[in-house]
Design a protein around this motif. Structure first.
Motif, PDB file in Angstrom:
ATOM      1  N   GLY A 137      30.198 100.718  29.529  1.00  0.00           N
ATOM      2  CA  GLY A 137      30.753  99.377  30.181  1.00  0.00           C
ATOM      3  C   GLY A 137      31.620  98.554  29.520  1.00  0.00           C
ATOM      4  N   VAL A 138      31.450  98.491  28.297  1.00  0.00           N
ATOM      5  CA  VAL A 138      32.273  97.602  27.170  1.00  0.00           C
ATOM      6  C   VAL A 138      33.845  98.350  27.326  1.00  0.00           C
ATOM      7  N   TYR A 139      33.733  99.571  27.182  1.00  0.00           N
ATOM      8  CA  TYR A 139      35.270 100.365  27.173  1.00  0.00           C
ATOM      9  C   TYR A 139      35.771 100.068  28.331  1.00  0.00           C
ATOM     10  N   ILE A 140      35.365 100.540  29.624  1.00  0.00           N
ATOM     11  CA  ILE A 140      36.243 100.103  30.945  1.00  0.00           C
ATOM     12  C   ILE A 140      36.415  98.819  31.063  1.00  0.00           C
ATOM     13  N   GLY A 141      35.518  97.766  30.714  1.00  0.00           N
ATOM     14  CA  GLY A 141      35.593  96.266  30.952  1.00  0.00           C
ATOM     15  C   GLY A 141      36.923  95.905  30.193  1.00  0.00           C
ATOM     16  N   PHE A 195      38.472 100.731  20.555  1.00  0.00           N
ATOM     17  CA  PHE A 195      38.117 100.004  19.321  1.00  0.00           C
ATOM     18  C   PHE A 195      36.758  99.122  19.472  1.00  0.00           C
ATOM     19  N   VAL A 196      37.085  98.247  20.722  1.00  0.00           N
ATOM     20  CA  VAL A 196      36.102  97.134  20.725  1.00  0.00           C
ATOM     21  C   VAL A 196      34.632  97.680  21.186  1.00  0.00           C
ATOM     22  N   SER A 197      34.569  98.798  22.123  1.00  0.00           N
ATOM     23  CA  SER A 197      33.463  99.525  22.490  1.00  0.00           C
ATOM     24  C   SER A 197      32.670  99.824  21.238  1.00  0.00           C
ATOM     25  N   GLY A 198      33.370 100.899  20.436  1.00  0.00           N
ATOM     26  CA  GLY A 198      33.126 101.355  19.220  1.00  0.00           C
ATOM     27  C   GLY A 198      32.508 100.528  18.211  1.00  0.00           C
ATOM     28  N   THR A 235      31.704  97.052  18.396  1.00  0.00           N
ATOM     29  CA  THR A 235      30.624  96.412  18.770  1.00  0.00           C
ATOM     30  C   THR A 235      29.216  97.079  19.033  1.00  0.00           C
ATOM     31  N   ILE A 236      29.171  98.239  19.805  1.00  0.00           N
ATOM     32  CA  ILE A 236      28.038  98.873  20.295  1.00  0.00           C
ATOM     33  C   ILE A 236      27.491  99.702  19.099  1.00  0.00           C
ATOM     34  N   LEU A 237      28.537 100.759  18.558  1.00  0.00           N
ATOM     35  CA  LEU A 237      28.094 101.277  17.482  1.00  0.00           C
ATOM     36  C   LEU A 237      27.732 100.722  16.093  1.00  0.00           C
TER      37      LEU A 237
END
Length: 159
Positions: free
Chosen positions: A74-78, A100-103, A105-107
């Motif tokens: 969700g974060v990646y596509i958003g 970069f943002v999804s990795g 923030t989430i991980l």
């Protein structure tokens, strides 16, 4: 802006719908992956009369992986859609920023470490950029436009 590039920005799917689809696909993939991981690790054998603890651990692992993958998707596509909207370009940079943002923030949140966040963000950004710049796609744009057609027979006009 090139008219051919504008066609990609006018997809039927809205950015919100794409984000929901990405999160849903992540949830399904993560749940399946959690099931596989649960069979390899951490879950005790199911005894004849004591099945509940093994089942609960399996379900927790499935849910944990499913929610993590859903959040990443969700974060990646958003973020990718947001960057694409503001840049008005469709290229590998959008996916790299989203990765970069999804990795990060989430991980990074799961690892609770800045070093982990930067490493995970960089790994997903590089992977996304390589896939996008390598032209790995399921659709090949031949430049042809396809129009809907009917199965009705044409009336013959004599003249």
């Amino acid at each position: 802006m090139d008219p051919n590039e504008m066609r990609y920005l006018e997809d039927d799917d809205t950015p919100t719908m794409k984000t929901i689809k990405g999160a849903t696909m992540g949830l399904v993939t993560g749940t399946i992956w959690g099931t596989i991981v649960a069979t390899w690790y951490d879950v005790p054998r199911v005894e004849k009369h004591v099945a509940l603890p093994g089942l609960i651990r399996t379900l927790k692992m499935m849910g944990n992986h499913g929610l993590t993958f859903a959040a990443i998707g969700g974060v990646y596509i958003g973020v990718e859609q947001l960057v694409q909207h503001y840049r008005m370009k469709r290229d590998f940079v959008n996916g790299a920023v989203g990765g970069f943002v999804s990795g990060a923030t989430i991980l990074g949140y799961k690892g609770r470490n800045i070093k982990t966040a930067i490493s995970a963000g960089a790994a997903l950004a590089v992977t996304s950029a390589l896939i996008d710049s390598g032209g790995q796609t399921t659709r090949i744009d031949t430049g042809k436009e396809y129009y809907p057609y009917t199965t009705k027979k044409r009336s013959t006009v004599e003249g």
